[in-house]
Each structure stands twice: as structure tokens, then as C-alpha cells.
Design a protein around this motif. Structure first.
Motif, PDB file in Angstrom:
ATOM      1  N   HIS A 142       0.840  -1.198   0.000  1.00 25.33           N
ATOM      2  CA  HIS A 142       0.000   0.000   0.000  1.00 25.33           C
ATOM      3  C   HIS A 142       0.876   1.250   0.000  1.00 25.33           C
ATOM      4  O   HIS A 142       1.810   1.369   0.787  1.00 25.33           O
ATOM      5  N   MET A 143       0.565   2.162  -0.903  1.00 25.53           N
ATOM      6  CA  MET A 143       1.217   3.465  -0.925  1.00 25.53           C
ATOM      7  C   MET A 143       0.159   4.505  -1.263  1.00 25.53           C
ATOM      8  O   MET A 143      -0.606   4.321  -2.209  1.00 25.53           O
ATOM      9  N   GLN A 144       0.117   5.594  -0.508  1.00 31.57           N
ATOM     10  CA  GLN A 144      -0.778   6.698  -0.850  1.00 31.57           C
ATOM     11  C   GLN A 144       0.004   7.689  -1.707  1.00 31.57           C
ATOM     12  O   GLN A 144       0.985   8.260  -1.262  1.00 31.57           O
ATOM     13  N   PHE A 167      -6.660  -3.657   0.854  1.00 33.99           N
ATOM     14  CA  PHE A 167      -6.101  -4.981   0.568  1.00 33.99           C
ATOM     15  C   PHE A 167      -7.185  -5.984   0.198  1.00 33.99           C
ATOM     16  O   PHE A 167      -6.996  -6.793  -0.709  1.00 33.99           O
ATOM     17  N   ALA A 168      -8.320  -5.935   0.892  1.00 36.27           N
ATOM     18  CA  ALA A 168      -9.400  -6.883   0.596  1.00 36.27           C
ATOM     19  C   ALA A 168      -9.854  -6.741  -0.853  1.00 36.27           C
ATOM     20  O   ALA A 168     -10.054  -7.736  -1.562  1.00 36.27           O
ATOM     21  N   VAL A 186       2.065  -3.394   4.368  1.00 38.78           N
ATOM     22  CA  VAL A 186       1.298  -2.181   4.699  1.00 38.78           C
ATOM     23  C   VAL A 186       2.002  -0.906   4.239  1.00 38.78           C
ATOM     24  O   VAL A 186       1.413   0.171   4.230  1.00 38.78           O
ATOM     25  N   GLY A 187       3.269  -0.998   3.856  1.00 40.89           N
ATOM     26  CA  GLY A 187       3.957   0.150   3.279  1.00 40.89           C
ATOM     27  C   GLY A 187       4.365   1.201   4.293  1.00 40.89           C
ATOM     28  O   GLY A 187       4.025   2.375   4.158  1.00 40.89           O
ATOM     29  N   LEU A 215       4.394  -9.123   4.765  1.00 40.55           N
ATOM     30  CA  LEU A 215       5.794  -8.695   4.717  1.00 40.55           C
ATOM     31  C   LEU A 215       5.922  -7.358   5.440  1.00 40.55           C
ATOM     32  O   LEU A 215       5.060  -6.490   5.307  1.00 40.55           O
ATOM     33  N   THR A 216       6.996  -7.204   6.209  1.00 44.78           N
ATOM     34  CA  THR A 216       7.245  -5.950   6.920  1.00 44.78           C
ATOM     35  C   THR A 216       8.576  -5.357   6.472  1.00 44.78           C
ATOM     36  O   THR A 216       9.603  -6.039   6.489  1.00 44.78           O
ATOM     37  N   GLY A 217       8.523  -4.078   6.083  1.00 45.57           N
ATOM     38  CA  GLY A 217       9.738  -3.375   5.680  1.00 45.57           C
ATOM     39  C   GLY A 217       9.897  -2.082   6.458  1.00 45.57           C
ATOM     40  O   GLY A 217       9.342  -1.049   6.087  1.00 45.57           O
TER      41      GLY A 217
END
Length: 273
Positions: A142-144, A167-168, A186-187, A215-217
Motif C-alpha cells: 500500500h502506498m498513498q 487490501f481486501a 502495509v507500506g 511482509l514488513t519493511g
């Protein structure tokens, strides 16, 4: 929680590490660090030896305000690196960090195994059909906004419910195209304030309800170093603290610059859990 990477099944019920290999000159932490073949091979060998399951190769910097480059330039940078890595590490599992469907297709043909899309399909309307055709695992972030404007005043009604709805909807679209392996991200830092980032970290376990790997970054990001008034180079300890929280909240993959420390965090959290 198993994904198929070109015939190799990878079980994500035990968390895995994705090592970051930036071949961009302007990434926020290691931009320009890996220019020569030998520096790229040495860093890749170190990450694999330290326990990375995936190597994530990026040729387009997505830091806030990053310079935009053409599709041709991105391909010119990245395809030779994939070929170099596969020649020297035949068993490597390469993820490609791109939002462009043509780059996705050409890098998968060149030997990469996963696509990591910071835009979640929003910057190229052919991305979903491309990854579905290729049948490769797809990391949906996700990116706004875009990297050029994403931090200019990000706003949400409710960061958690807004992202779960996003995401859904996207997962539903990908399932309709019969894409089997979807991973969500989640970005952190992509169109989010520091408060948004920490709310996401605190409530990361709620995203497990989507029934896909997470995934977590957060590696060395500004949500860590700005909060502590330090530099990205000084943010390894903060990264490990944030990664540990993410693991306790159900993260399946840690995307990091420092593989050894992430592997150690996983071992400790797995023993506790």
C-alpha cells in the motif's frame, strides 16, 4: 502460508528474511554503494550466508521525492544484475522491486521469482494481468500517492480500516485472475505520518484476518531514525526492535538491509512463541 517460487515451495509459517540489494544511485540508506559486479556479488553472498531466503533487487529508488527514471533505464540497470546473480548463485530466489508490468515480465523471464510492487498495481494497470499470467508470487504494497508526492500530507479516515479495505479489494481482484500467491505489505513510510506508521506496527496482527502472508519493511526508515534523532546508519538497533514487534504481531517476511540481525530476531521470537 506456502508460496511457489518457480517450483520451489517456501513455507512462510516460519518467518523468512528478504535481503535488500539496491542498485540505485539515490536510495536513502545504501544508494550508490553497490555499483561494481564484485561489490554486488560480495553483498549478495553475505546476505545469503547470513540466512536470507530472498534477495530483493531494486533499480528504481522509492524514497520520498526520489528522481523518476524511465522504464528503459530501469531495465538497463536491473536485467544484467539478475543474470549476474543467477550465474554466481544458481539457487538464489530473486524478488524484483518494480511497479512496471514490462519490467516485471522481463525480469521474471530473466530468472527472477517474485514481484514486489510498491504501488499495489495502482501505477500500471497491466501489472495484475501480467503477474497472473506469469503465476509468480506478488507482493502487494500500500502506498498513498507516488514516491514523488506521498509524504506531502497523507490523510486517512482510519489507517487500519482504510488499509484493510484496500487490501481486501485488491486481493479479490487478483484472486479473480487466479493468482495463487499474494503477500501484503502495509507500506511503512509510503504515504504515512510517523503516527500512522506506529499505529500500523501496533495493530499489524489485524491484517492476518486477510489470510495472506504479511511482509514488513521498516529497515532503517525515517519512522525510526527521525523519532530517535539519529541517522539511517545508526538505526540498526531501532530496526531490530521494530522487527521484533512485527514478528510478535505475525509478520511472515522481514525485508531488511541487515540479514544476520533479522535472522537472530526471528530465532528468539520463534522460541518465545
Amino acid at each position: 502460508m506456502t508460496i511457489n517460487c518457480k517450483g520451489t515451495l517456501i513455507d512462510l509459517s516460519s518467518p523468512k528474511v528478504m535481503g535488500i540489494l539496491n542498485i540505485t544511485p539515490d536510495s536513502f540508506y545504501d544508494g550508490g554503494k553497490y555499483k561494481s559486479d564484485i561489490s554486488i556479488l560480495n553483498q549478495t553472498n553475505k546476505m545469503l550466508t547470513d540466512g536470507a531466503t530472498f534477495i530483493d533487487v531494486g533499480a528504481y529508488s522509492s524514497r520520498p521525492g526520489a528522481q523518476h527514471i524511465s522504464e528503459e533505464e530501469e531495465l538497463k540497470r536491473i536485467v544484467p544484475i539478475i543474470e549476474l546473480l543467477l550465474k554466481n548463485f544458481p539457487e538464489i530466489t530473486i524478488s524484483v522491486d518494480t511497479f512496471r508490468s514490462k519490467v516485471a515480465e522481463e525480469t521474471i523471464v530473466a530468472g527472477a521469482s517474485l514481484i514486489n510492487d510498491i504501488s499495489g498495481g495502482n501505477m500500471d494497470n497491466k501489472m495484475y494481468s501480467t503477474v497472473a499470467k506469469l503465476q509468480v508470487p506478488y507482493i502487494l504494497m500500500h502506498m498513498q500517492g507516488t514516491p514523488q508526492n506521498m509524504q506531502k500530507n497523507p490523510t486517512y479516515n482510519n489507517i487500519i480500516t482504510d488499509l484493510i479495505s484496500f487490501f481486501a479489494e485488491k486481493i479479490f481482484e487478483l484472486r479473480k485472475l487466479k493468482l495463487n500467491d499474494v503477500i501484503i505489505d502495509v507500506g511503512f513510510g509510503f504515504g504515512k505520518t510517523i503516527d500512522h506508521n506506529y499505529q500500523l506496527l501496533k495493530d499489524l496482527d489485524l491484517f492476518k484476518n486477510l489470510d495472506v502472508p504479511v511482509l514488513t519493511g521498516v529497515s532503517r526508515k525515517s519512522m525510526l531514525y527521525k523519532l530517535l534523532n539519529i541517522t539511517p546508519q545508526e538505526a540498526l538497533n531501532a530496526t531490530t526492535a521494530a522487527n521484533t514487534i512485527a514478528l510478535l504481531n505475525g509478520s511472515n517476511i522481514l525485508r531488511v538491509h541487515d540479514v544476520k540481525e533479522a535472522v537472530e530476531a526471528i530465532k528468539i521470537v520463534e522460541l518465545v512463541k
